[in-house]
Design an enzyme around this catalytic site. Structure first.
Site, PDB file in Angstrom:
ATOM      1  N   HIS A  85      38.547  47.422  39.237  1.00 40.74           N
ATOM      2  CA  HIS A  85      39.025  47.101  37.884  1.00 40.74           C
ATOM      3  C   HIS A  85      37.948  46.442  37.030  1.00 40.74           C
ATOM      4  O   HIS A  85      38.091  46.372  35.813  1.00 40.74           O
ATOM      5  CB  HIS A  85      40.324  46.284  37.926  1.00 40.74           C
ATOM      6  CG  HIS A  85      40.159  44.817  38.143  1.00 40.74           C
ATOM      7  ND1 HIS A  85      40.315  44.214  39.374  1.00 40.74           N
ATOM      8  CD2 HIS A  85      39.862  43.813  37.288  1.00 40.74           C
ATOM      9  CE1 HIS A  85      40.119  42.914  39.249  1.00 40.74           C
ATOM     10  NE2 HIS A  85      39.855  42.636  37.994  1.00 40.74           N
ATOM     11  N   ASP A 131      41.188  48.552  45.151  1.00 41.80           N
ATOM     12  CA  ASP A 131      40.444  47.904  44.059  1.00 41.80           C
ATOM     13  C   ASP A 131      39.035  47.561  44.549  1.00 41.80           C
ATOM     14  O   ASP A 131      38.695  46.400  44.754  1.00 41.80           O
ATOM     15  CB  ASP A 131      41.202  46.663  43.585  1.00 41.80           C
ATOM     16  CG  ASP A 131      40.655  46.101  42.277  1.00 41.80           C
ATOM     17  OD1 ASP A 131      39.787  46.763  41.663  1.00 41.80           O
ATOM     18  OD2 ASP A 131      41.100  45.008  41.881  1.00 41.80           O
ATOM     19  N   GLN A 220      40.602  34.282  36.520  1.00 38.06           N
ATOM     20  CA  GLN A 220      39.994  35.291  35.651  1.00 38.06           C
ATOM     21  C   GLN A 220      38.479  35.094  35.572  1.00 38.06           C
ATOM     22  O   GLN A 220      37.998  33.970  35.397  1.00 38.06           O
ATOM     23  CB  GLN A 220      40.606  35.228  34.252  1.00 38.06           C
ATOM     24  CG  GLN A 220      41.830  36.125  34.106  1.00 38.06           C
ATOM     25  CD  GLN A 220      42.904  35.850  35.122  1.00 38.06           C
ATOM     26  OE1 GLN A 220      43.267  34.701  35.323  1.00 38.06           O
ATOM     27  NE2 GLN A 220      43.407  36.871  35.775  1.00 38.06           N
ATOM     28  N   GLY A 221      37.763  36.177  35.707  1.00 37.02           N
ATOM     29  CA  GLY A 221      36.306  36.125  35.697  1.00 37.02           C
ATOM     30  C   GLY A 221      35.711  36.091  37.096  1.00 37.02           C
ATOM     31  O   GLY A 221      34.529  36.331  37.282  1.00 37.02           O
ATOM     32  N   ASP A 222      36.550  35.757  38.076  1.00 40.42           N
ATOM     33  CA  ASP A 222      36.091  35.758  39.472  1.00 40.42           C
ATOM     34  C   ASP A 222      36.253  37.129  40.110  1.00 40.42           C
ATOM     35  O   ASP A 222      35.708  37.387  41.186  1.00 40.42           O
ATOM     36  CB  ASP A 222      36.883  34.743  40.305  1.00 40.42           C
ATOM     37  CG  ASP A 222      36.562  33.318  39.930  1.00 40.42           C
ATOM     38  OD1 ASP A 222      35.373  33.029  39.673  1.00 40.42           O
ATOM     39  OD2 ASP A 222      37.489  32.482  39.890  1.00 40.42           O
ATOM     40  N   SER A 223      37.018  38.001  39.484  1.00 42.74           N
ATOM     41  CA  SER A 223      37.275  39.327  40.045  1.00 42.74           C
ATOM     42  C   SER A 223      35.995  39.995  40.491  1.00 42.74           C
ATOM     43  O   SER A 223      34.956  39.870  39.838  1.00 42.74           O
ATOM     44  CB  SER A 223      37.944  40.225  39.014  1.00 42.74           C
ATOM     45  OG  SER A 223      39.307  39.960  38.976  1.00 42.74           O
TER      46      SER A 223
HETATM   47  N1  ARG Z   1      41.955  39.834  37.690  1.00 41.84           N
HETATM   48  C1  ARG Z   1      41.142  38.663  37.587  1.00 41.84           C
HETATM   49  C2  ARG Z   1      39.743  39.022  37.087  1.00 41.84           C
HETATM   50  O1  ARG Z   1      39.572  40.114  36.602  1.00 41.84           O
HETATM   51  C3  ARG Z   1      41.126  37.883  38.873  1.00 41.84           C
HETATM   52  C4  ARG Z   1      42.425  37.269  39.082  1.00 41.84           C
HETATM   53  C5  ARG Z   1      42.501  36.543  40.369  1.00 41.84           C
HETATM   54  N2  ARG Z   1      43.732  35.831  40.324  1.00 41.84           N
HETATM   55  C6  ARG Z   1      44.133  34.982  41.262  1.00 41.84           C
HETATM   56  N3  ARG Z   1      45.207  34.320  41.057  1.00 41.84           N
HETATM   57  N4  ARG Z   1      43.435  34.832  42.351  1.00 41.84           N
HETATM   58  O2  ARG Z   1      38.857  38.193  37.032  1.00 41.84           O
END
Ligand code: ARG
Length: 270
Positions: A85, A131, A220-223
């Site tokens: 993603h 993913d 968010q941002g860690d993905s």
């Molecule tokens: N989708 C998020 C990203 O793009 C990462 C989300 C992780 N969420 C969590 N609760 N661990 O950075």
């Protein structure tokens, strides 16, 4: 013994209460108001800065302007493992990978350009699995790769097993991303606990990690960044309901399930 309470903070707003989010670039204007999990907490909730020398295989992805939006892991000298993603639909020309830089505000380390992006053919959305992606770089990085977990690494996936997650993402739900690399320890969640939190949980494609009471999580941002146990990449930061909420662990791509396909991509000459 008390767990190390670390939380990786990141930048994204617009989180509907029960919605799974895969937001990447959203830097919410209303971020402060939406800080559900961290609203009563001090500015850095057990956040723990990490040293890049201790985890030299952690990288971040940027746009051509240098804006960080995801993490990744060095899988081979010129290959990065990340989340599908993060890079799906992205032109490799628009993608950079930064290695060896602990603090985003510095210019240390290496900036590599992407030359190819492989997204797992089964990938549709983070909540349906697969993913995972591999980015090929225009150069070989001096940093060592992190080995992938395989189907033989069952101990690394045992519920309760403490794993480490790394990233430059938000340090609270809806909060701002971190300038410096953060590290947190999160226990692997049982399949039963993860399925009761998330109806879409697929134990063949995903693994969850987090404390039942929340408080420590990727965000968010860690993905795309690494979840590590036994010196191997066991998970890729994928999704979750908010960040660090009680009863909602983080969802990670189960690397062992995709190991042979990813390994083939890491060995591919392109
Ligand atoms: N989708 C998020 C990203 O793009 C990462 C989300 C992780 N969420 C969590 N609760 N661990 O950075």
């Amino acid at each position: 013994m008390a767990h190390t309470r670390g939380r990786i903070r990141a930048a994204a707003g617009v989180l509907a209460a029960a919605a799974l989010t895969t937001a990447m670039f959203a830097t919410g204007a209303n971020a402060a108001e939406r800080d559900v999990a961290g609203s009563a907490a001090p500015p850095i909730v057990g956040g723990e800065p990490a040293q890049i020398e201790q985890s030299p295989w952690v990288v971040f992805l940027t746009d051509p302007m240098g804006n960080q939006f995801c993490g990744g892991t060095i899988g081979a000298a010129n290959k990065i493992v990340t989340a599908a993603h993060c890079v799906e639909g992205t032109n490799p020309m628009e993608l950079r990978v930064v290695a060896g830089r602990e603090d985003k505000t510095t210019s240390e380390g290496t900036v590599a350009a992407a030359t190819d992006v492989w997204v797992h053919p089964d990938y549709q959305s983070a909540t349906s699995g697969a993913d995972v992606a591999v980015v090929t770089l225009d150069r070989e990085l001096p940093q060592p790769p992190l080995p992938l977990a395989t189907t033989a690494d069952t101990a690394a996936y045992q519920p309760g097993r403490e794993a480490e997650v790394f990233g430059w993402g938000a340090t609270s739900e809806g909060g701002e991303s971190s300038d410096v690399l953060q590290r947190a320890v999160v226990p692997v969640t049982s399949d039963a606990d993860c399925s009761s939190a998330y109806g879409e949980y697929d134990p063949a494609a995903m693994v969850c990690a987090g404390y039942p009471e929340g408080g420590v999580d990727s965000c968010q941002g860690d993905s795309g960044g690494p979840l590590v146990a036994d010196g191997k990449l066991i998970g890729i930061v994928s999704t979750g309901n908010g960040c660090a909420r009680p009863g909602y662990p983080g969802i990670y791509t189960r690397v062992s399930s995709y190991e042979s396909e990813v390994r083939a991509q890491l060995a591919a000459q392109r």
